[in-house]
Design a protein around this motif. Structure first.
Motif, mmCIF file in Angstrom:
data_model
loop_
_atom_site.group_PDB
_atom_site.id
_atom_site.type_symbol
_atom_site.label_atom_id
_atom_site.label_comp_id
_atom_site.label_asym_id
_atom_site.label_seq_id
_atom_site.Cartn_x
_atom_site.Cartn_y
_atom_site.Cartn_z
ATOM 1 N N LYS A 13 64.972 27.391 -0.338
ATOM 2 C CA LYS A 13 63.673 26.742 -0.551
ATOM 3 C C LYS A 13 63.396 25.724 0.550
ATOM 4 C CE LYS A 13 63.180 23.710 -3.874
ATOM 5 N NZ LYS A 13 63.063 23.129 -5.238
ATOM 6 N N PHE A 20 62.592 27.599 3.828
ATOM 7 C CA PHE A 20 61.280 28.239 3.824
ATOM 8 C C PHE A 20 60.133 27.236 3.920
ATOM 9 C CE2 PHE A 20 62.820 32.306 1.481
ATOM 10 C CZ PHE A 20 63.488 32.675 2.630
ATOM 11 N N ARG A 21 60.452 25.968 3.795
ATOM 12 C CA ARG A 21 59.416 24.946 3.937
ATOM 13 C C ARG A 21 59.309 24.424 5.375
ATOM 14 N NH1 ARG A 21 60.338 21.337 -1.619
ATOM 15 N NH2 ARG A 21 59.329 22.823 -3.040
ATOM 16 N N ARG A 39 57.773 29.292 8.475
ATOM 17 C CA ARG A 39 56.380 29.589 8.132
ATOM 18 C C ARG A 39 55.652 30.305 9.271
ATOM 19 N NH1 ARG A 39 54.660 27.582 3.452
ATOM 20 N NH2 ARG A 39 55.901 25.982 2.403
ATOM 21 N N GLU A 82 60.309 38.613 8.648
ATOM 22 C CA GLU A 82 60.226 38.316 7.213
ATOM 23 C C GLU A 82 60.769 39.475 6.384
ATOM 24 O OE1 GLU A 82 56.526 35.205 6.709
ATOM 25 O OE2 GLU A 82 56.133 37.342 6.430
ATOM 26 N N CYS A 95 57.355 33.005 2.740
ATOM 27 C CA CYS A 95 57.551 31.690 2.134
ATOM 28 C C CYS A 95 56.729 31.533 0.854
ATOM 29 C CB CYS A 95 57.196 30.598 3.135
ATOM 30 S SG CYS A 95 58.268 30.609 4.599
#
Length: 321
Positions: A205, A208-209, A214, A221, A245
């Motif tokens: 998490k 992915f931030r 992104r 991906e 994401c």
């Protein structure tokens, strides 16, 4: 043989990724292989050990400047016979090259005599060396062999013959969970970072931030999603056309919501079970007071000895009314 994910082949056939992987794994980071000098080659060889009829390399590139062929085998499971398999791949490719030279000589009627026809090649002919490595995308360490000698029974004689009558055959190995992502400049950096966090949703998490994740292209991906073992993530990316994401965040929300609902359902089921257990204990207590023996009670109520003793040990419970 490990299960093949053919979807990985196009991703690792990208010349920039391929060159970087080879330079880091085989040349300790030295910039030997340049993307612009690589040419993708397709090879299928006769199968010697399986019933499939043909064997196919995952990725094979020719460096037309350095005159070397590099192969990458992409594995998701360990393969105990991998050294032999790679040896066969390389031997088949050498045979392919010699057959191609022989065909050219026959077409041009260029053989000078029996020795060249028997050899199939001329003394001046040269073939390209084959170098094959294994990229292990499974979790943890590779559990297979890395050298042909590790498949052989160990004997004193074999040690004496090493490098003389017996020549070992091995391969370089890159394990996704143990490479250093920071040494990569292409999007392989993010790919390996994600691989090393696939067992920790909280770390994923946070990854992915970040801006770098992104901004990843759809090809990367999808490559990441194939190996994260998160149900429906790839589906959301491909079918719902969501960025990875965002797809990951939505799945986490769905899982949390499903978990809360399941918790409520389980609480209701547990409450019902507790109610039925308490009712059965009351019945057992009444039967004890009325003189039923253990065998009769267990047969009629279908209770366990542990349940019977739990009630009997308290002197029986219940109301005779």
């Amino acid at each position: 043989m490990g299960r093949k994910n053919v979807g990985d082949r196009p991703y690792f056939s990208d010349c920039r990724r391929f060159a970087e992987l080879v330079n880091i794994v085989l040349y300790d980071g030295e910039c030997i292989v340049l993307p612009e000098n690589l040419r993708l080659r397709q090879r299928k060889y006769p199968s010697l050990g399986s019933g499939s009829g043909e064997m196919e390399r995952d990725v094979l590139m020719e460096d037309v400047d350095r005159n070397i062929c590099y192969g990458i085998e992409i594995e998701t499971e360990s393969d105990y016979s991998m050294p032999e398999r790679i040896m066969v791949y390389d031997a088949c490719d050498y045979e392919y090259q010699i057959n191609r030279l022989a065909q050219e000589h026959r077409d041009k009627k260029a053989y000078a005599g029996y020795r060249e026809r028997k050899s199939r090649v001329k003394e001046s002919d040269r073939i390209l060396p084959m170098v094959t490595m294994v990229l292990y995308l499974g979790e943890g360490h590779w559990k297979g062999k890395q050298k042909l000698s590790q498949l052989c029974r160990k004997t004193t004689e074999l040690g004496k013959l090493s490098g003389k009558g017996f020549f070992d055959y091995g391969f370089c190995l890159a394990e996704a969970d143990y490479v250093n992502p920071e040494t990569y400049k292409t999007d392989l950096k993010e790919f390996f970072q994600a691989m090393q966090c696939r067992g920790d949703r909280e770390k994923l998490k946070q990854l992915f931030r970040t801006d770098s994740f992104r901004k990843l292209g759809s090809e990367t991906e999808r490559a990441i999603a194939r190996h994260l073992h998160i149900k429906r993530l790839l589906y959301k990316i491909e079918k719902e056309e969501l960025p990875m994401c965002k797809a990951f965040e939505e799945l986490m929300k769905e899982e949390r919501l499903a978990g809360r609902k399941e918790g409520k359902r389980e609480g209701k089921r547990e409450g019902k079970r507790d109610g039925k257990r308490e009712e059965r204990f009351l019945v057992i207590g009444r039967m004890i007071k009325r003189g039923f023996d253990e065998g009769q009670i267990r047969e009629l109520t279908n209770c366990t000895r542990k349940e019977f003793m739990a009630v009997a040990g308290k002197g029986g419970v219940g109301n005779d009314r």
